[in-house]
Scaffold this motif. Structure first.
Motif, PDB file in Angstrom:
ATOM      1  N   ILE A 172       0.872  -1.233   0.046  1.00 36.28           N
ATOM      2  CA  ILE A 172      -0.133   0.065  -0.046  1.00 36.28           C
ATOM      3  C   ILE A 172       0.742   1.396   0.118  1.00 36.28           C
ATOM      4  O   ILE A 172       0.188   2.416  -0.536  1.00 36.28           O
ATOM      5  CB  ILE A 172      -0.849   0.106   1.169  1.00 36.28           C
ATOM      6  N   ASP A 173       2.332   0.934   0.256  1.00 38.84           N
ATOM      7  CA  ASP A 173       2.988   2.327   0.257  1.00 38.84           C
ATOM      8  C   ASP A 173       4.062   2.248  -0.868  1.00 38.84           C
ATOM      9  O   ASP A 173       4.969   1.704  -1.057  1.00 38.84           O
ATOM     10  CB  ASP A 173       3.790   2.291   1.840  1.00 38.84           C
ATOM     11  N   PRO A 174       3.605   3.125  -1.866  1.00 35.91           N
ATOM     12  CA  PRO A 174       4.408   3.152  -3.108  1.00 35.91           C
ATOM     13  C   PRO A 174       5.411   4.065  -3.000  1.00 35.91           C
ATOM     14  O   PRO A 174       6.377   4.449  -4.090  1.00 35.91           O
ATOM     15  CB  PRO A 174       3.404   3.678  -4.071  1.00 35.91           C
ATOM     16  N   THR A 175       5.970   4.658  -1.681  1.00 38.21           N
ATOM     17  CA  THR A 175       7.108   5.511  -1.497  1.00 38.21           C
ATOM     18  C   THR A 175       8.114   4.748  -1.140  1.00 38.21           C
ATOM     19  O   THR A 175       9.293   5.570  -0.976  1.00 38.21           O
ATOM     20  CB  THR A 175       6.709   6.747  -0.414  1.00 38.21           C
ATOM     21  N   ARG A 176       7.983   3.542  -0.907  1.00 38.23           N
ATOM     22  CA  ARG A 176       9.191   2.802  -0.476  1.00 38.23           C
ATOM     23  C   ARG A 176       9.173   1.506  -1.362  1.00 38.23           C
ATOM     24  O   ARG A 176       8.154   1.093  -1.600  1.00 38.23           O
ATOM     25  CB  ARG A 176       9.231   2.452   0.974  1.00 38.23           C
ATOM     26  N   ARG A 177      10.293   0.782  -1.626  1.00 37.12           N
ATOM     27  CA  ARG A 177      10.434  -0.288  -2.450  1.00 37.12           C
ATOM     28  C   ARG A 177      10.609  -1.606  -1.251  1.00 37.12           C
ATOM     29  O   ARG A 177      11.306  -1.354  -0.459  1.00 37.12           O
ATOM     30  CB  ARG A 177      11.320  -0.482  -3.381  1.00 37.12           C
ATOM     31  N   TYR A 178       9.669  -2.429  -1.772  1.00 36.61           N
ATOM     32  CA  TYR A 178       9.820  -3.810  -0.699  1.00 36.61           C
ATOM     33  C   TYR A 178       9.917  -5.164  -1.419  1.00 36.61           C
ATOM     34  O   TYR A 178       9.541  -5.009  -2.870  1.00 36.61           O
ATOM     35  CB  TYR A 178       8.372  -3.942   0.479  1.00 36.61           C
ATOM     36  N   ALA A 179      10.443  -6.101  -0.910  1.00 36.02           N
ATOM     37  CA  ALA A 179      10.531  -7.391  -1.361  1.00 36.02           C
ATOM     38  C   ALA A 179      10.454  -8.511  -0.560  1.00 36.02           C
ATOM     39  O   ALA A 179      10.534  -8.515   0.682  1.00 36.02           O
ATOM     40  CB  ALA A 179      11.850  -7.604  -2.192  1.00 36.02           C
ATOM     41  N   ARG A 180      10.015  -9.596  -1.221  1.00 35.57           N
ATOM     42  CA  ARG A 180      10.126 -11.043  -0.402  1.00 35.57           C
ATOM     43  C   ARG A 180      11.542 -11.657  -0.588  1.00 35.57           C
ATOM     44  O   ARG A 180      11.856 -11.909  -1.916  1.00 35.57           O
ATOM     45  CB  ARG A 180       9.036 -11.731  -0.789  1.00 35.57           C
ATOM     46  N   VAL A 181      12.071 -11.936   0.409  1.00 28.99           N
ATOM     47  CA  VAL A 181      13.463 -12.446   0.241  1.00 28.99           C
ATOM     48  C   VAL A 181      13.338 -13.985   0.936  1.00 28.99           C
ATOM     49  O   VAL A 181      12.858 -14.470   1.784  1.00 28.99           O
ATOM     50  CB  VAL A 181      14.432 -11.975   1.105  1.00 28.99           C
ATOM     51  N   THR A 182      13.973 -14.740  -0.042  1.00 26.79           N
ATOM     52  CA  THR A 182      13.957 -16.413   0.172  1.00 26.79           C
ATOM     53  C   THR A 182      15.516 -16.828   0.384  1.00 26.79           C
ATOM     54  O   THR A 182      16.197 -16.511  -0.723  1.00 26.79           O
ATOM     55  CB  THR A 182      13.169 -17.191  -0.812  1.00 26.79           C
ATOM     56  N   VAL A 183      15.833 -17.470   1.247  1.00 27.92           N
ATOM     57  CA  VAL A 183      17.394 -18.138   1.419  1.00 27.92           C
ATOM     58  C   VAL A 183      17.426 -19.307   0.525  1.00 27.92           C
ATOM     59  O   VAL A 183      16.538 -20.260   0.687  1.00 27.92           O
ATOM     60  CB  VAL A 183      17.722 -18.349   2.691  1.00 27.92           C
ATOM     61  N   ALA A 184      18.251 -19.388  -0.659  1.00 30.92           N
ATOM     62  CA  ALA A 184      18.135 -20.373  -1.182  1.00 30.92           C
ATOM     63  C   ALA A 184      19.010 -21.609  -0.981  1.00 30.92           C
ATOM     64  O   ALA A 184      18.492 -22.839  -1.232  1.00 30.92           O
ATOM     65  CB  ALA A 184      18.858 -20.232  -2.776  1.00 30.92           C
ATOM     66  N   ASP A 185      19.956 -21.453   0.042  1.00 30.72           N
ATOM     67  CA  ASP A 185      20.952 -22.546   0.562  1.00 30.72           C
ATOM     68  C   ASP A 185      20.758 -22.365   2.025  1.00 30.72           C
ATOM     69  O   ASP A 185      21.226 -21.197   2.516  1.00 30.72           O
ATOM     70  CB  ASP A 185      22.157 -22.308   0.056  1.00 30.72           C
ATOM     71  N   ALA A 186      20.369 -23.231   3.002  1.00 25.39           N
ATOM     72  CA  ALA A 186      20.276 -23.010   4.410  1.00 25.39           C
ATOM     73  C   ALA A 186      21.642 -22.829   5.044  1.00 25.39           C
ATOM     74  O   ALA A 186      22.114 -22.282   5.997  1.00 25.39           O
ATOM     75  CB  ALA A 186      19.740 -24.297   5.033  1.00 25.39           C
ATOM     76  N   ALA A 187      22.896 -23.336   4.182  1.00 24.44           N
ATOM     77  CA  ALA A 187      24.261 -22.968   4.616  1.00 24.44           C
ATOM     78  C   ALA A 187      24.933 -21.603   4.436  1.00 24.44           C
ATOM     79  O   ALA A 187      25.915 -21.636   4.449  1.00 24.44           O
ATOM     80  CB  ALA A 187      24.858 -24.252   4.198  1.00 24.44           C
ATOM     81  N   ALA A 188      23.956 -20.997   3.589  1.00 26.77           N
ATOM     82  CA  ALA A 188      24.576 -19.740   2.965  1.00 26.77           C
ATOM     83  C   ALA A 188      24.625 -18.651   3.820  1.00 26.77           C
ATOM     84  O   ALA A 188      24.114 -18.776   5.171  1.00 26.77           O
ATOM     85  CB  ALA A 188      23.600 -19.289   1.918  1.00 26.77           C
ATOM     86  N   GLY A 189      25.441 -17.608   3.704  1.00 32.06           N
ATOM     87  CA  GLY A 189      25.417 -16.568   4.561  1.00 32.06           C
ATOM     88  C   GLY A 189      26.410 -16.820   5.708  1.00 32.06           C
ATOM     89  O   GLY A 189      27.127 -17.890   5.607  1.00 32.06           O
ATOM     90  N   GLU A 190      26.550 -15.617   6.454  1.00 32.50           N
ATOM     91  CA  GLU A 190      27.689 -15.745   7.448  1.00 32.50           C
ATOM     92  C   GLU A 190      26.910 -15.104   8.942  1.00 32.50           C
ATOM     93  O   GLU A 190      25.875 -14.252   9.155  1.00 32.50           O
ATOM     94  CB  GLU A 190      28.926 -15.056   7.242  1.00 32.50           C
ATOM     95  N   PRO A 191      27.008 -15.950  10.251  1.00 32.40           N
ATOM     96  CA  PRO A 191      26.307 -15.279  11.179  1.00 32.40           C
ATOM     97  C   PRO A 191      27.102 -14.146  11.786  1.00 32.40           C
ATOM     98  O   PRO A 191      28.352 -13.893  11.330  1.00 32.40           O
ATOM     99  CB  PRO A 191      26.642 -16.414  12.355  1.00 32.40           C
ATOM    100  N   LEU A 192      26.197 -13.421  12.330  1.00 32.36           N
ATOM    101  CA  LEU A 192      26.402 -12.120  13.250  1.00 32.36           C
ATOM    102  C   LEU A 192      26.536 -12.468  14.671  1.00 32.36           C
ATOM    103  O   LEU A 192      25.181 -12.722  15.148  1.00 32.36           O
ATOM    104  CB  LEU A 192      25.422 -10.942  13.150  1.00 32.36           C
TER     105      LEU A 192
END
Length: 372
Positions: A172-192
């Protein structure tokens, strides 16, 4: 004890108000929202040039070395202007990385974030899916937070590596861009692996500041309208029902502002008080943002429901802002638990169950899993 801004902080606020009045008027907001949604690149460069993208980041990481309070001042003004920009999402990610990132991660990531060159964003996820991620389509670094028995866990993803699927979403808010994000690989990324809960608290304060700015602008537009609009030869603001509603708008806005300023101060000067202060600020600002902008539409009467009335940009932004990170209801429960335990610090929610759906942003968000 000093209860006012310093001269430097007042100058930041004045500069932000004047810059955004010239570069991000509501007419400009409308043009962007009704166009292709592309942000104003020239305005972004000005914000970067002023150092505001790194205002609350350490100097050794390319920042200005000021605090969350100065960042909150800027965010309140950006909310006041309803500025279409990736500034908020970048600031949220920066605050989480400062709190939860290792020395190596901070050194690697924050220079680009402070310079506005490699921006970030953050959102809650559940089972590797985040339903509402602001500016994910333009971010280099995406931080997803999931909950668990030991508290929230954050993972950092490099959007350039293809580890994530990013699907733009209309809201409903066209003044900001949004997305749905899905992790493709559960082992991806790095922990904080640092203080994720503390980083989230700082991010909540930043978000609450923008909500407060939205409420303030809605209040001002409404007061100006009810002074001008006349019925039976009398300004409608003189009618008791209207003046009482406007007074409630003022009460909620000022309450949110006081809570946000205290929480921002606590983030810089008294971290032991931050958890409770951040929850009070987010709960108060989320409620104020939603209630005050809704009241603004009501008090504008029939014109308030038309596309031509500018108050709906504030209303729509407030609904989405309130749905980001943890909902107000969770923060109120957290305040009660902390008060009962007699402590100021502690916890942060797991991901909202199923995510907060943009199409239902005006409804109460789902309860965070494990936060009961």
């Amino acid at each position: 004890m000093h209860f006012d801004f310093t001269d430097d902080q007042r100058e930041i606020k004045r500069t932000a108000r004047e810059l955004l009045a010239a570069r991000s008027s509501l007419e400009r907001v409308r043009a962007i929202a009704e166009g292709d949604g592309a942000y104003d690149a020239a305005l972004w460069e000005e914000l970067v040039g002023l150092g505001w993208t790194g205002i609350a980041l350490p100097e050794e990481h390319g920042g200005v070395g000021l605090g969350v309070l100065e960042l909150a001042i800027v965010l309140e003004e950006l909310g006041y202007a309803a500025t279409p920009s990736r500034f908020l999402s970048n600031a949220l990610a920066a605050q989480l990385i400062v709190g939860a990132g290792s020395d190596e991660q901070c050194a690697r990531l924050l220079h680009g974030i402070a310079a506005g060159a490699q921006t970030g964003t953050v959102a809650f996820a559940r089972d590797g899916v985040a339903e509402l991620v602001p500016d994910a389509d333009s971010a280099r670094w995406i931080v997803l937070v999931e909950g668990g028995g030991a508290g929230p866990a954050a993972r950092l993803y490099d959007a350039a590596t293809g580890e994530l699927r990013i699907d733009p979403r209309e809201t409903i808010d066209p003044t900001r861009r949004y997305a749905r994000v899905t992790v493709a690989d559960a082992a991806a990324g790095e922990p904080l692996e640092g203080d994720v809960a503390g980083g989230l608290d700082r991010a909540e304060v930043v978000l609450a500041a923008e909500l407060t700015g939205l409420a303030q602008r809605a209040l001002e537009l409404t007061v100006a309208y009810v002074k001008e609009r006349r019925q039976f030869g009398t300004p409608i603001g003189a009618f008791q029902a209207v003046s009482h509603r406007a007074a409630q708008m003022l009460l909620e806005t000022e309450g949110a502002r006081s809570a946000v300023w205290f929480a921002a101060w606590a983030a810089d000067a008294e971290p032991v008080s931050l958890s409770r202060a951040a929850s009070i600020a987010k709960a108060a600002a989320a409620d104020a943002g939603r209630h005050v902008t809704a009241a603004a539409i009501q008090l504008h009467g029939g014109i308030g429901f038309t596309w031509e009335a500018d108050v709906h940009w504030l209303y729509k932004r407030a609904q989405l802002d309130a749905a980001l990170l943890a909902p107000a209801a969770w923060h109120r429960r957290r305040i009660a638990r902390l008060a009962a335990a007699g402590v100021s610090g502690g916890e942060h929610p797991a991901a909202p169950a199923g995510g907060a759906a943009p199409a239902r942003a005006s409804e109460p968000p789902a309860t965070p899993a494990g936060a009961g």
